[in-house]
Motif scaffolding. Structure first.
Motif, mmCIF file in Angstrom:
data_model
loop_
_atom_site.group_PDB
_atom_site.id
_atom_site.type_symbol
_atom_site.label_atom_id
_atom_site.label_comp_id
_atom_site.label_asym_id
_atom_site.label_seq_id
_atom_site.Cartn_x
_atom_site.Cartn_y
_atom_site.Cartn_z
ATOM 1 N N ASP A 181 0.846 -1.186 0.000
ATOM 2 C CA ASP A 181 0.000 0.000 0.000
ATOM 3 C C ASP A 181 0.884 1.239 0.000
ATOM 4 O O ASP A 181 2.111 1.144 -0.125
ATOM 5 C CB ASP A 181 -0.955 -0.011 1.195
ATOM 6 C CG ASP A 181 -0.221 -0.053 2.533
ATOM 7 O OD1 ASP A 181 1.000 0.194 2.548
ATOM 8 O OD2 ASP A 181 -0.869 -0.333 3.563
ATOM 9 N N GLU A 182 0.278 2.397 0.141
ATOM 10 C CA GLU A 182 1.035 3.642 0.039
ATOM 11 C C GLU A 182 2.021 3.823 1.185
ATOM 12 O O GLU A 182 3.004 4.555 1.055
ATOM 13 C CB GLU A 182 0.061 4.826 0.002
ATOM 14 C CG GLU A 182 -0.791 4.854 -1.262
ATOM 15 C CD GLU A 182 -1.806 5.975 -1.248
ATOM 16 O OE1 GLU A 182 -1.748 6.834 -2.146
ATOM 17 O OE2 GLU A 182 -2.647 5.993 -0.324
ATOM 18 N N SER A 183 1.778 3.139 2.308
ATOM 19 C CA SER A 183 2.698 3.249 3.440
ATOM 20 C C SER A 183 3.825 2.232 3.381
ATOM 21 O O SER A 183 4.710 2.236 4.235
ATOM 22 C CB SER A 183 1.925 3.076 4.753
ATOM 23 O OG SER A 183 1.397 1.757 4.852
ATOM 24 N N GLY A 184 3.791 1.343 2.400
ATOM 25 C CA GLY A 184 4.817 0.326 2.272
ATOM 26 C C GLY A 184 4.469 -0.991 2.924
ATOM 27 O O GLY A 184 5.271 -1.933 2.889
ATOM 28 N N ALA A 185 3.284 -1.103 3.515
ATOM 29 C CA ALA A 185 2.868 -2.354 4.147
ATOM 30 C C ALA A 185 2.422 -3.344 3.076
ATOM 31 O O ALA A 185 1.830 -2.969 2.059
ATOM 32 C CB ALA A 185 1.740 -2.099 5.137
ATOM 33 N N ALA A 196 -7.497 -5.445 -5.005
ATOM 34 C CA ALA A 196 -7.576 -5.865 -3.603
ATOM 35 C C ALA A 196 -8.712 -5.107 -2.942
ATOM 36 O O ALA A 196 -9.016 -3.962 -3.311
ATOM 37 C CB ALA A 196 -6.259 -5.609 -2.875
ATOM 38 N N SER A 197 -9.339 -5.740 -1.973
ATOM 39 C CA SER A 197 -10.466 -5.126 -1.280
ATOM 40 C C SER A 197 -10.021 -3.870 -0.543
ATOM 41 O O SER A 197 -9.036 -3.882 0.198
ATOM 42 C CB SER A 197 -11.074 -6.130 -0.291
ATOM 43 O OG SER A 197 -12.128 -5.545 0.433
ATOM 44 N N GLY A 198 -10.742 -2.772 -0.764
ATOM 45 C CA GLY A 198 -10.429 -1.518 -0.104
ATOM 46 C C GLY A 198 -9.455 -0.643 -0.857
ATOM 47 O O GLY A 198 -9.112 0.447 -0.385
ATOM 48 N N PHE A 199 -8.992 -1.097 -2.037
ATOM 49 C CA PHE A 199 -8.019 -0.335 -2.820
ATOM 50 C C PHE A 199 -8.561 -0.106 -4.231
ATOM 51 O O PHE A 199 -9.397 -0.873 -4.732
ATOM 52 C CB PHE A 199 -6.679 -1.081 -2.908
ATOM 53 C CG PHE A 199 -5.988 -1.249 -1.586
ATOM 54 C CD1 PHE A 199 -5.110 -0.282 -1.115
ATOM 55 C CD2 PHE A 199 -6.224 -2.365 -0.801
ATOM 56 C CE1 PHE A 199 -4.467 -0.443 0.103
ATOM 57 C CE2 PHE A 199 -5.595 -2.536 0.417
ATOM 58 C CZ PHE A 199 -4.711 -1.566 0.874
ATOM 59 N N ASP A 200 -8.050 0.956 -4.859
ATOM 60 C CA ASP A 200 -8.395 1.218 -6.251
ATOM 61 C C ASP A 200 -7.716 0.197 -7.153
ATOM 62 O O ASP A 200 -6.607 -0.278 -6.851
ATOM 63 C CB ASP A 200 -7.950 2.630 -6.654
ATOM 64 C CG ASP A 200 -8.815 3.709 -6.020
ATOM 65 O OD1 ASP A 200 -9.983 3.408 -5.696
ATOM 66 O OD2 ASP A 200 -8.325 4.840 -5.843
ATOM 67 N N LEU A 209 -0.573 0.090 -4.317
ATOM 68 C CA LEU A 209 -2.026 0.247 -4.364
ATOM 69 C C LEU A 209 -2.449 1.449 -3.537
ATOM 70 O O LEU A 209 -1.948 1.667 -2.434
ATOM 71 C CB LEU A 209 -2.722 -1.009 -3.832
ATOM 72 C CG LEU A 209 -2.504 -2.302 -4.620
ATOM 73 C CD1 LEU A 209 -3.290 -3.440 -3.978
ATOM 74 C CD2 LEU A 209 -2.922 -2.130 -6.072
ATOM 75 N N LYS A 210 -3.386 2.211 -4.079
ATOM 76 C CA LYS A 210 -3.927 3.363 -3.373
ATOM 77 C C LYS A 210 -5.251 2.988 -2.711
ATOM 78 O O LYS A 210 -6.030 2.208 -3.262
ATOM 79 C CB LYS A 210 -4.154 4.524 -4.343
ATOM 80 C CG LYS A 210 -2.868 5.067 -4.956
ATOM 81 C CD LYS A 210 -3.171 6.247 -5.869
ATOM 82 C CE LYS A 210 -1.885 6.813 -6.464
ATOM 83 N NZ LYS A 210 -2.163 7.970 -7.352
ATOM 84 N N VAL A 211 -5.451 3.555 -1.526
ATOM 85 C CA VAL A 211 -6.690 3.284 -0.802
ATOM 86 C C VAL A 211 -7.864 3.781 -1.625
ATOM 87 O O VAL A 211 -7.854 4.909 -2.136
ATOM 88 C CB VAL A 211 -6.687 3.959 0.584
ATOM 89 C CG1 VAL A 211 -8.009 3.725 1.305
ATOM 90 C CG2 VAL A 211 -5.529 3.433 1.410
#
Length: 437
Positions: free
Chosen positions: A36-40, A84-88, A108-110
């Motif tokens: 994700d955008e935070s690197g997780a 992915a669920s919750g992401f664009d 992936l962006k939220v």
């Protein structure tokens, strides 16, 4: 000599070019990670790799660490997709070369939150404060069927859940589908749920602060038919001996309940019918001391009860509901008021007969404005005993003989017309209306 020379040249060229062709066509492996955008790491992402020329698609799913892997790929241009669920959704075109490909990172962006609100009308949502009242409780139909009731008569049991201080002089207030009634006399198979409001302080009802029982009846499904049949039986064959009787009192109780409902033609209306029949043949034990000596006798008492309930519902639109109900009751009991010191001649016959019809029209003008129109017509007749032809003989703590002095007849016809307009604003509701009866 010349031909042999060219043959050697061609052979050597073939050995030189073959490794290059093998190298050019050797499979390539693509690895990477989804974050994700935070690197997780994002686990469980669906990843697809589409070959742009042949449209051949390879699919995989990211692991717990977000990693993924594609093998046996040919060099060329590909479209990489990830969801992915919750992401664009993610898409990117990449070129895979013959050399070893470095690990690829998918960011992936939220996803943006998109809400769609559909306003529909729930006819079972009465104007009630019990949902937010901490002193309320709700009884579903399944729990209702498991309660230890006498012949499926739930009213005496429900009174035990009402605080004594919340009962008015007229008893507990009862509402059936939002309409206030004198009593709840219907088959238990017709009940969908019951809300017991033990601390209701609402100006919308006749007696604020009075314990209230709110009953919602079942409606038929709009898509399929549904029905059931239940038979309950009880006999004195296995009863224990009564210490006050010479023999075990006879008892034979049979209760039959049936219900059936479903859609009506057009699929915009439905119906539900419930009926029950009770045949209760029991015995009252008379144990008295008369002038002739001790008197002990098992006196048969017969109880009959017939009840039906019908509900027809129509949805002109999703925001407009119209329904009508009709319930009928016919109850009688022979040798009532017997037992103990009361001798057999004290027995009387009691009966109760009645009809009730209700019409309700509910319109939701907007998400915050609702109008409800109620009309109820009820006709009842009750009889108890007959005029006494002689005086009764009462000897305290010994016996009561002679004809019963209990006699009464009552007939009544009532109607009730009410209209309410509810306007919700924030955490507050404003109710306006009138009532005529």
């Amino acid at each position: 000599m010349t031909d042999r020379f060219y043959s050697v040249i061609y052979t050597l060229s073939g050995f030189a070019i073959a490794p290059m062709l093998v190298l050019a066509q050797s499979p390539v492996i693509l690895t990477g990670v989804v974050e994700d955008e935070s690197g997780a790491a994002v686990a469980g992402a669906k990843i697809a790799l589409v070959q742009q020329i042949s449209s051949q698609t390879e699919e995989t799913t990211s692991g717990e660490t977000g990693s993924f892997r594609f093998e046996d790929l040919s060099p060329g241009n590909y479209l990489l997709k990830a969801e992915a669920s919750g992401f664009d959704p993610y898409e990117e075109v990449l070129t895979i070369r013959s050399q070893e490909t470095k690990p690829f990172t998918i960011k992936l962006k939220v996803g943006s939150v998109k809400a769609q609100v559909t306003v529909t009308l729930d006819d079972e949502d009465e104007v009630s404060t019990s949902e937010s009242n901490t002193s309320s409780m709700r009884i579903s139909n399944d729990l209702l069927g498991a309660l230890p009731t006498d012949a499926e008569d739930v009213v005496p049991l429900l009174d035990r859940f009402i605080f004594p201080g919340a009962r008015s002089a007229e008893g507990t207030a009862i509402l059936v589908d939002g309409v206030e009634v004198a009593e709840m006399d219907m088959p238990s198979a017709a009940i969908s749920r019951i809300r017991i409001n033990r601390n209701p302080y609402s100006a919308a009802y006749q007696s604020p602060g009075t314990g209230r029982v709110e009953v919602s009846t079942k409606r038929g499904h709009r898509s399929h038919y549904e029905g059931s049949l239940a038979i309950y039986a009880r006999n004195s064959l296995f009863d224990a001996r009564n210490a006050f009787a010479k023999s075990t009192p006879d008892s034979d109780r049979r209760l039959v309940q049936a219900k059936f409902g479903g859609p009506l033609p057009g699929r915009r209306s439905s119906f539900n019918v419930a009926a029950e029949r009770l045949m209760n043949n029991e015995s009252a034990v008379v144990n008295a001391l008369t002038l002739s000596g001790p008197f002990t006798m098992n006196v048969p008492t017969h109880e009959r009860r017939y009840r039906t309930f019908t509900r027809v519902q129509w949805w002109p639109t999703e925001l407009h509901t119209l329904y009508a109900t009709y319930d009928f009751k016919d109850k009688s009991r022979e040798n009532d008021k017997l037992g103990g010191f009361n001798l057999p001649e004290q027995g009387i016959r009691t009966s109760e007969f009645g009809h009730r019809a209700t019409l309700r029209d509910t319109v939701l003008f907007s998400r915050n404005v609702r109008n409800e129109l109620f009309f109820t017509f009820q006709k009842e007749e009750q009889r108890s005993g007959s005029p006494a032809t002689a005086p009764a003989i009462l000897v305290k703590e010994a016996f009561t003989g002679g004809p019963s002095q209990s006699f009464g007849r009552e007939k009544k016809e009532t109607f009730d017309l009410a209209d309410t307009l509810t306007r919700a604003r924030g955490r507050h509701s404003f109710v306006f209306g009138g009532r005529f009866r």
